[in-house]
Design an enzyme around this catalytic site. Sequence first.
Site, PDB file in Angstrom:
ATOM      1  N   ARG A  90     -57.545  62.102 -51.019  1.00 41.01           N
ATOM      2  CA  ARG A  90     -56.100  62.212 -50.755  1.00 41.01           C
ATOM      3  C   ARG A  90     -55.547  60.792 -50.776  1.00 41.01           C
ATOM      4  O   ARG A  90     -55.961  59.952 -49.964  1.00 41.01           O
ATOM      5  CB  ARG A  90     -55.830  62.892 -49.413  1.00 41.01           C
ATOM      6  CG  ARG A  90     -54.368  62.806 -49.014  1.00 41.01           C
ATOM      7  CD  ARG A  90     -53.993  63.678 -47.836  1.00 41.01           C
ATOM      8  NE  ARG A  90     -53.889  65.071 -48.228  1.00 41.01           N
ATOM      9  CZ  ARG A  90     -53.221  65.997 -47.529  1.00 41.01           C
ATOM     10  NH1 ARG A  90     -52.603  65.673 -46.411  1.00 41.01           N
ATOM     11  NH2 ARG A  90     -53.168  67.245 -47.944  1.00 41.01           N
ATOM     12  N   HIS A 120     -50.331  68.279 -55.961  1.00 34.84           N
ATOM     13  CA  HIS A 120     -51.150  68.853 -54.883  1.00 34.84           C
ATOM     14  C   HIS A 120     -51.743  70.175 -55.384  1.00 34.84           C
ATOM     15  O   HIS A 120     -51.381  71.259 -54.929  1.00 34.84           O
ATOM     16  CB  HIS A 120     -50.259  69.078 -53.661  1.00 34.84           C
ATOM     17  CG  HIS A 120     -51.003  69.336 -52.384  1.00 34.84           C
ATOM     18  ND1 HIS A 120     -52.383  69.280 -52.279  1.00 34.84           N
ATOM     19  CD2 HIS A 120     -50.551  69.656 -51.134  1.00 34.84           C
ATOM     20  CE1 HIS A 120     -52.736  69.543 -51.032  1.00 34.84           C
ATOM     21  NE2 HIS A 120     -51.657  69.782 -50.321  1.00 34.84           N
ATOM     22  N   GLN A 140     -53.290  72.938 -52.947  1.00 35.16           N
ATOM     23  CA  GLN A 140     -52.276  73.721 -52.247  1.00 35.16           C
ATOM     24  C   GLN A 140     -51.899  74.945 -53.074  1.00 35.16           C
ATOM     25  O   GLN A 140     -51.798  76.073 -52.572  1.00 35.16           O
ATOM     26  CB  GLN A 140     -51.025  72.844 -52.023  1.00 35.16           C
ATOM     27  CG  GLN A 140     -49.857  73.579 -51.405  1.00 35.16           C
ATOM     28  CD  GLN A 140     -50.152  74.020 -49.987  1.00 35.16           C
ATOM     29  OE1 GLN A 140     -50.651  73.230 -49.192  1.00 35.16           O
ATOM     30  NE2 GLN A 140     -49.868  75.264 -49.664  1.00 35.16           N
ATOM     31  N   ASP A 147     -40.505  72.665 -48.989  1.00 33.17           N
ATOM     32  CA  ASP A 147     -41.424  71.635 -48.463  1.00 33.17           C
ATOM     33  C   ASP A 147     -40.541  70.551 -47.843  1.00 33.17           C
ATOM     34  O   ASP A 147     -39.312  70.545 -48.051  1.00 33.17           O
ATOM     35  CB  ASP A 147     -42.277  71.078 -49.622  1.00 33.17           C
ATOM     36  CG  ASP A 147     -43.286  70.025 -49.169  1.00 33.17           C
ATOM     37  OD1 ASP A 147     -43.588  69.953 -47.961  1.00 33.17           O
ATOM     38  OD2 ASP A 147     -43.778  69.260 -50.033  1.00 33.17           O
ATOM     39  N   CYS A 164     -45.630  74.910 -47.657  1.00 31.60           N
ATOM     40  CA  CYS A 164     -47.020  74.424 -47.657  1.00 31.60           C
ATOM     41  C   CYS A 164     -47.452  73.923 -46.286  1.00 31.60           C
ATOM     42  O   CYS A 164     -48.640  73.856 -46.014  1.00 31.60           O
ATOM     43  CB  CYS A 164     -47.177  73.326 -48.702  1.00 31.60           C
ATOM     44  SG  CYS A 164     -46.041  71.957 -48.452  1.00 31.60           S
ATOM     45  N   ARG A 195     -55.867  78.681 -48.064  1.00 30.91           N
ATOM     46  CA  ARG A 195     -56.435  77.419 -48.561  1.00 30.91           C
ATOM     47  C   ARG A 195     -57.970  77.491 -48.484  1.00 30.91           C
ATOM     48  O   ARG A 195     -58.666  77.015 -49.377  1.00 30.91           O
ATOM     49  CB  ARG A 195     -55.936  76.235 -47.715  1.00 30.91           C
ATOM     50  CG  ARG A 195     -54.433  75.971 -47.782  1.00 30.91           C
ATOM     51  CD  ARG A 195     -54.018  75.374 -49.104  1.00 30.91           C
ATOM     52  NE  ARG A 195     -54.751  74.170 -49.408  1.00 30.91           N
ATOM     53  CZ  ARG A 195     -54.401  72.941 -48.994  1.00 30.91           C
ATOM     54  NH1 ARG A 195     -53.306  72.777 -48.283  1.00 30.91           N
ATOM     55  NH2 ARG A 195     -55.114  71.886 -49.337  1.00 30.91           N
TER      56      ARG A 195
HETATM   57  N1   CP Z   1     -50.402  71.651 -46.874  1.00 31.78           N
HETATM   58  C1   CP Z   1     -51.247  70.622 -46.630  1.00 31.78           C
HETATM   59  O1   CP Z   1     -51.856  70.078 -47.524  1.00 31.78           O
HETATM   60  O2   CP Z   1     -51.359  70.293 -45.327  1.00 31.78           O
HETATM   61  P1   CP Z   1     -52.089  68.998 -44.758  1.00 31.78           P
HETATM   62  O3   CP Z   1     -51.261  67.809 -45.158  1.00 31.78           O
HETATM   63  O4   CP Z   1     -52.111  69.203 -43.270  1.00 31.78           O
HETATM   64  O5   CP Z   1     -53.461  68.912 -45.342  1.00 31.78           O
HETATM   65  N1  NVA Z   2     -44.874  66.858 -50.001  1.00 30.48           N
HETATM   66  C1  NVA Z   2     -45.659  66.717 -48.794  1.00 30.48           C
HETATM   67  C2  NVA Z   2     -46.743  67.728 -48.783  1.00 30.48           C
HETATM   68  C3  NVA Z   2     -47.630  67.720 -47.565  1.00 30.48           C
HETATM   69  C4  NVA Z   2     -48.738  68.723 -47.654  1.00 30.48           C
HETATM   70  C5  NVA Z   2     -46.203  65.307 -48.698  1.00 30.48           C
HETATM   71  O1  NVA Z   2     -46.670  64.791 -49.718  1.00 30.48           O
HETATM   72  O2  NVA Z   2     -46.147  64.716 -47.616  1.00 30.48           O
END
Ligand code: CP
Ligand code: NVA
Length: 309
Positions: free
Chosen positions: A102, A129, A132, A223, A263, A291
């Site tokens: 990540r 992502h 997701q 989101d 999400c 997930r």
């Molecule tokens: N939706 C999602 O990826 O959540 P987190 O950021 O908590 O992993």
């Molecule tokens: N768009 C958000 C998604 C979190 C799962 C971010 O990148 O923070």
Amino acid sequence: MRHFLSLIDLTTEELTYLLEEAARLKADAQRGIRPPLLAGRVLGMIFEKPSLRTRASFEAAMAHLGGASIFLSASDGPIGQRESVADFARTLNHYVDAVVLRTYRHATIEEFASYATVPVINGLSDLCHPCQVLGDLLTIQEHFEDGIRGKTLVFVGDGNNVARSLALGCGKLGARFVLAAPEGYRFDAAFEQTFRRVCSKGELIQNGVPSHAVGQADIIYTDVWTSMGQEAESELRRAKFASFQVNAQLLAQAPPQVRVMHCLPAHRGEEITSDVLDGPRSIVFEQAGNRLHAQKALLKWLMLGTNHA
Ligand code: CP
Ligand code: NVA
């Protein structure tokens, strides 16, 4: 060996296979069946940003499958700061059987993957992502008896990493994707071109007015307005997105059976109100739960291929 960096890399057949496999694994798990298909395998997880769902669901997935996971948070700064991305990857190659990354920069994941001898999974980057969206598509398939093809998903808010992956996922499965976003926060021309290239059966519409967009929606998705790493812009974004909130007024413009997805994590009172998030149209916690099953299918596919029961 395959990586999973973006939905761009997946054919419609592969995506369909993963969703079918996820549904099978979910049905098994619900009957208490958790075959140790990945016994002895280790998943490495390197996260530059916080996470609840992605981290916990990958760790639980490895435990269900009889394997183990190692979590490395980048508390020393971004990946590549303490030692080069190449050295990081070439070291970890010896310890683990797959890696979830990540990151802020998507290029970091691509660079890591270029040195990896084990599958690399994008657990969220600023660009996309894809994990997701595997869970999201599984959730949508479960909610519509006739599947996702021909359905309309309206994403209200920022044309961000989640929105891009969702557009590609919908496009590959023949659903219409509508982005209702303010000017300056829509998909750029390069993404539109990529979408047309990889989603020949898909339909992508960009529309600035949420109340118009949701009129034909089967699903409304939102989101956060400010993604991780954009905190300095949060005040500006709150102003720009003020009329893009998913609330009871917006839901009143949509068909009564519309489903609401997010999400998570949610900024309650910003992009979505609590009455909608906790209301009868919301499927967000099922979505979060899926997930786990989607990623079990992904891990199994990347580490074992398709020839395993
Ligand atoms: N939706 C999602 O990826 O959540 P987190 O950021 O908590 O992993
Ligand atoms: N768009 C958000 C998604 C979190 C799962 C971010 O990148 O923070």
